[in-house]
Motif scaffolding. Structure first.
Motif, short mmCIF file in Angstrom:
data_model
loop_
_atom_site.label_atom_id
_atom_site.label_comp_id
_atom_site.label_asym_id
_atom_site.label_seq_id
_atom_site.Cartn_x
_atom_site.Cartn_y
_atom_site.Cartn_z
N HIS A 1 21.30 -53.27 189.95
CA HIS A 1 22.70 -53.69 189.77
C HIS A 1 23.48 -53.53 191.08
O HIS A 1 24.16 -54.45 191.52
CB HIS A 1 23.36 -52.88 188.66
CG HIS A 1 24.85 -53.02 188.64
ND1 HIS A 1 25.48 -54.17 188.21
CD2 HIS A 1 25.84 -52.18 189.04
CE1 HIS A 1 26.79 -54.03 188.33
NE2 HIS A 1 27.03 -52.82 188.84
N LYS B 1 22.35 -56.01 193.84
CA LYS B 1 22.84 -57.37 193.59
C LYS B 1 24.32 -57.49 193.89
O LYS B 1 24.77 -58.48 194.46
CB LYS B 1 22.55 -57.78 192.15
CG LYS B 1 21.08 -58.06 191.90
CD LYS B 1 20.80 -58.39 190.45
CE LYS B 1 19.31 -58.59 190.23
NZ LYS B 1 18.98 -58.85 188.83
N GLU B 2 25.09 -56.46 193.52
CA GLU B 2 26.53 -56.46 193.83
C GLU B 2 26.74 -56.53 195.35
O GLU B 2 27.53 -57.34 195.85
CB GLU B 2 27.21 -55.20 193.27
CG GLU B 2 27.45 -55.23 191.78
CD GLU B 2 28.59 -56.13 191.37
OE1 GLU B 2 29.63 -56.14 192.03
OE2 GLU B 2 28.41 -56.85 190.36
N LYS C 1 33.00 -62.42 194.86
CA LYS C 1 31.62 -62.72 195.26
C LYS C 1 31.09 -63.89 194.46
O LYS C 1 31.51 -64.13 193.34
CB LYS C 1 30.72 -61.50 195.08
CG LYS C 1 30.53 -61.12 193.63
CD LYS C 1 29.70 -59.87 193.51
CE LYS C 1 29.48 -59.48 192.07
NZ LYS C 1 30.67 -59.30 191.29
N LYS D 1 31.56 -52.29 191.85
CA LYS D 1 32.05 -53.64 191.62
C LYS D 1 32.62 -54.19 192.92
O LYS D 1 33.59 -53.66 193.46
CB LYS D 1 33.14 -53.61 190.54
CG LYS D 1 33.59 -54.96 190.10
CD LYS D 1 32.60 -55.56 189.13
CE LYS D 1 33.13 -56.89 188.61
NZ LYS D 1 32.09 -57.70 188.04
N TYR D 2 31.97 -55.21 193.44
CA TYR D 2 32.47 -55.90 194.63
C TYR D 2 33.18 -57.17 194.20
O TYR D 2 32.71 -57.87 193.30
CB TYR D 2 31.31 -56.27 195.56
CG TYR D 2 30.86 -55.14 196.45
CD1 TYR D 2 31.45 -54.93 197.69
CD2 TYR D 2 29.86 -54.27 196.05
CE1 TYR D 2 31.03 -53.90 198.51
CE2 TYR D 2 29.44 -53.23 196.86
CZ TYR D 2 30.03 -53.06 198.08
OH TYR D 2 29.63 -52.04 198.91
N THR E 1 27.77 -65.37 192.55
CA THR E 1 26.56 -64.82 191.95
C THR E 1 25.36 -65.63 192.46
O THR E 1 25.07 -66.69 191.92
CB THR E 1 26.64 -64.84 190.42
OG1 THR E 1 27.84 -64.15 190.03
CG2 THR E 1 25.44 -64.15 189.79
N ASN F 1 25.31 -60.01 196.85
CA ASN F 1 26.15 -61.16 196.49
C ASN F 1 27.46 -61.15 197.25
O ASN F 1 27.93 -62.18 197.72
CB ASN F 1 26.40 -61.20 194.97
CG ASN F 1 25.20 -61.69 194.20
OD1 ASN F 1 24.42 -62.51 194.68
ND2 ASN F 1 25.03 -61.20 192.99
N ASN G 1 33.32 -48.49 197.10
CA ASN G 1 32.13 -48.47 196.24
C ASN G 1 31.21 -47.29 196.54
O ASN G 1 30.51 -46.82 195.64
CB ASN G 1 31.40 -49.81 196.31
CG ASN G 1 32.10 -50.85 195.46
OD1 ASN G 1 32.16 -50.71 194.25
ND2 ASN G 1 32.66 -51.86 196.10
#
Length: 198
Positions: free
Chosen positions: A113, A116-117, A194, A190-191, A196, A120, A179
């Motif tokens: 998770h 990927k944050e 962005k 949480k960025y 996905t 992205n 973060n």
């Protein structure tokens, strides 16, 4: 060791559902020998095998694998801070976290998770920087071609351009710091904004 823990988890889920190895093999579409090897810790299910096994056990791949995943807040913080490489060169903000993610993929809780944050956001940020740079260069060449000479008025106000890039870099830096603090306090990463992509 990890295979044995995962084997115990699969066996426990199978028994909880009241399934024999034969019935689990039939429901998952896997061979009985594959089920036996997984439960004996001889092999670790991945990809399609893991998905089929999870479906047959009325579970999720994460529920099966979470028993083998360790918690490593220090690594997650280092992963997040590694995206500061963007300061030296924008693509480093993508490459360093990507390499770290691949090196520990599937071994640390919340790693997928958070990776990927980060990726992205960094990819989106890099696209914005490149498009902005191209726009500024393109508009400068357009003005030169229209005016036929180079003068400070034609080149535009460099303070505005530098301020915009300063804002982009500062925003990225602040997102990373916020973060990293969230990871330390075990809050959700949480960025924003962005695309996905990953």
């Amino acid at each position: 060791m990890e295979n044995l823990i995962l084997a115990k988890r699969v066996k426990e889920l199978r028994n909880r559902r009241g399934l024999s190895q034969e019935l689990l093999a039939e429901n998952s579409g896997l061979g009985i020998r594959t089920i036996q090897r997984i439960e004996n810790g001889e092999t670790e299910p991945r990809g399609d095998t893991l998905r089929r096994l999870a479906n047959a056990l009325d579970s999720s791949p994460d529920e099966i694998i979470d028993w083998t995943i360790t918690e490593d807040k220090g690594f997650l913080m280092a992963l997040n801070l590694s995206s500061l490489g963007f300061i030296l060169f924008p693509l480093l903000g993508i490459l360093i976290p990507l390499i770290l993610w691949i090196s520990k993929k599937g071994k640390i809780k919340h790693l997928n998770h958070i990776s990927k944050e980060i990726l992205n956001f960094q990819i989106s940020w890099t696209i914005i920087v490149i498009v902005t740079y191209i726009y500024f260069i393109g508009s400068m060449y357009y003005r030169i071609s229209q005016a036929g000479d180079i003068s400070p008025a034609i080149l535009g106000n460099p303070v505005i351009k530098l301020s915009f890039f300063g804002f982009l870099y500062s925003y990225n830096f602040i997102q990373i710091v916020i973060n990293t603090i969230n990871i330390d306090k075990e809050k959700k990463v949480k960025y924003f904004p962005k695309l996905t992509i990953i």
